[in-house]
Scaffold this active site. Structure first.
Site, PDB file in Angstrom:
ATOM      1  N   CYS A  30      -3.527  -3.344   4.438  1.00 14.10           N
ATOM      2  CA  CYS A  30      -2.640  -4.412   4.918  1.00 14.10           C
ATOM      3  C   CYS A  30      -3.034  -5.796   4.408  1.00 14.10           C
ATOM      4  CB  CYS A  30      -2.607  -4.428   6.444  1.00 14.10           C
ATOM      5  SG  CYS A  30      -1.921  -2.925   7.126  1.00 14.10           S
ATOM      6  N   GLU A  58       0.843  -1.193   0.000  1.00 19.03           N
ATOM      7  CA  GLU A  58       0.000   0.000   0.000  1.00 19.03           C
ATOM      8  C   GLU A  58       0.878   1.242   0.000  1.00 19.03           C
ATOM      9  OE1 GLU A  58      -1.938   1.019   3.796  1.00 19.03           O
ATOM     10  OE2 GLU A  58      -1.395  -1.007   4.439  1.00 19.03           O
ATOM     11  N   HIS A 111      -2.790 -10.147  12.145  1.00 19.64           N
ATOM     12  CA  HIS A 111      -2.212  -8.894  11.642  1.00 19.64           C
ATOM     13  C   HIS A 111      -1.867  -8.060  12.884  1.00 19.64           C
ATOM     14  CE1 HIS A 111      -1.537  -5.139   9.741  1.00 19.64           C
ATOM     15  NE2 HIS A 111      -2.619  -4.584  10.256  1.00 19.64           N
TER      16      HIS A 111
END
Ligand code: HMG
Length: 406
Positions: free
Chosen positions: A106, A74, A240
């Protein structure tokens, strides 16, 4: 797998003192110890290329065996030319392959991972392998709440038949997506906009949906039995990790979702203690590297996986682990895989401890100097470390990279 991180880091104790914040807020409150700081010679491309080179070397894979290169990012360097095309050139990969980037905050790396996994599972790969790289530089504004959660790094993975490290359960995953403004970076902005506390809630809501979806499919496929909580049937769970405390909140949420089908099994009053113990056993082992590098966006989940395998490879061989990928905006996926037979050998080649030990600590003044630099126009004046790549500037609107001779 191969991991590449910037050569420098800032200790969060130094950041806390400079910002007049209690250091315990960063260490205990967020679970963060250090954050990686990319200098001007380190960008999304150079980190991706270094991680890719390491992963190919660790897997001892001839580049001619590759049919696909995907970079999830990103923080790309151009509106049109993907990071993957630079990496393709720097690693001198063959012409006869697909090369592209994937983007959804993400989650972008996970999108690339699934494209590769399903390409192989469909038979279309015809024996070829894919190189999937997650690479990002995470930046928030100076002195904002997000500042201590910055980081940078890349994780590369060779995806192939008969996997050495992790065999993903193909077709057994749960996804959850909603249109929200929790975190975004408008075109032309160098740092992210974020609604911090709302983003935490968006992550947890998405996790609940994705985890329930995974449970349903895993149960239908006979991977789960009903005698114990679903999450406890996973040897470990990697999340994450925008900051380590988030993984703790996530695991509590997963156990809350287990309550759906386990009311009779569960002592609700004792749940706080059980959740804390479950976190320590199932999640904490994956967080050491994350706490020393910070959020690396697309690579964050896979850095947690690398950290986990680095610590527990031999113990986990043959066991199933859960993985949760979240991309703001938002989309998310919970999936699972079994730790592979050659994991110990591959973890040795990954050498995560060596990668971390090769860094240099910088002070707060140097951190502020780097953050104020006007990258990308300048590029860096550092020559690349052995085996790595450095961004050296822009000539005639073309980004230039140097590679070390060894
Ligand atoms: P904040 O408002 O400064 O922090 O920002 P806080 O006041 O909420 O405190 C944080 C924690 O520290 C709290 O614990 C405090 O109690 C504790 P919690 O209640 O959460 O358990 N605390 C202390 N503990 C010990 N001693 C002390 C002390 N003081 C406080 N003295 C926030 C926190 C996370 C909002 C901020 O860092 C932020 O905005 N971060 C960026 C956004 C983010 O990471 N969001 C995560 C979910 S979204 C996501 O993961 C996607 C993302 O990776 C982007 C993408 O997809 O591309 C970000």
């Amino acid at each position: 797998m191969g991991v590449a991180i910037p050569r420098r880091y800032l200790d969060l104790g130094d950041l806390a003192i400079a910002r007049g914040v209690d250091p315990l807020k960063f260490t205990l409150g967020l679970g963060a110890r250090e954050m990686a700081i990319a200098d001007p010679s380190e960008d999304t491309v150079s980190l991706a290329a270094e991680a890719g080179r390491r992963a190919l070397a660790a897997a001892r894979l001839e580049p001619s065996k590759l049919g696909m290169l995907v970079v999830g990012t990103e923080t790309g360097v151009d509106h049109s030319k993907p990071v993957s095309s630079y990496v393709h050139g720097l690693l001198e990969l063959p012409r006869a392959m697909r090369v592209y980037d994937t983007q959804h905050a993400c989650y972008g790396g996970t999108a690339g991972l699934w494209a590769a996994v399903e390409w192989i599972a469909s038979g279309a790969a015809a024996g070829r392998a894919a190189l999937v790289i997650c690479s990002d530089i995470a930046r928030y504004g100076l002195a904002t709440a997000g500042e201590p959660t910055q980081g940078a790094g890349a994780v590369a993975m060779v995806i192939a038949e008969n996997p050495a490290m992790l065999a993903i359960d193909v077709g057994i995953s749960g996804a959850s997506s909603t249109h929200v403004h929790d975190f975004w970076r408008p075109l032309g902005h160098r740092v992210a906009e974020v609604d911090g506390h709302y983003s935490v809630q968006c992550y947890l809501d998405a996790l609940a949906g994705a985890y329930r979806g995974w449970k349903e499919r895993a149960r239908a496929a006979g991977l789960l039995h009903t005698a114990t909580l679903a999450s406890e049937q996973l040897a470990r769970v990697c999340y994450h990790v925008p900051f380590c405390k988030m993984a703790k909140k996530a695991h509590v949420q997963v156990r809350r979702c287990d309550l759906d089908d386990a009311r009779t099994l569960w002592d609700v009053a004792g749940e706080e203690a059980s959740a804390a113990a479950a976190f320590r056993g199932q999640v904490e082992p994956s967080l050491v590297a994350c706490s020393r590098i910070g959020n690396i966006y697309t690579g964050s989940l896979y850095l947690a996986l690398a950290g986990l395998l680095d610590r527990d490879a031999a113990r986990l061989r043959g066991q199933r682990v859960g993985l949760f990928s979240y991309g703001s905006g938002c989309t998310s996926e919970f999936f699972s895989g079994s730790v592979g037979p050659r994991v110990v050998e591959r973890v040795r080649a990954l050498d995560l401890a060596g990668v971390l030990a090769a860094r240099e600590r910088i002070d707060f003044g140097e951190y502020e100097r780097i953050m104020a630099l006007n990258v990308p126009a300048g590029g860096g004046n550092q020559s690349p470390r052995p085996g790595s790549f450095a961004f050296t500037g822009v000539e005639d609107h073309r980004r230039q990279y140097a590679r070390s001779s060894s």
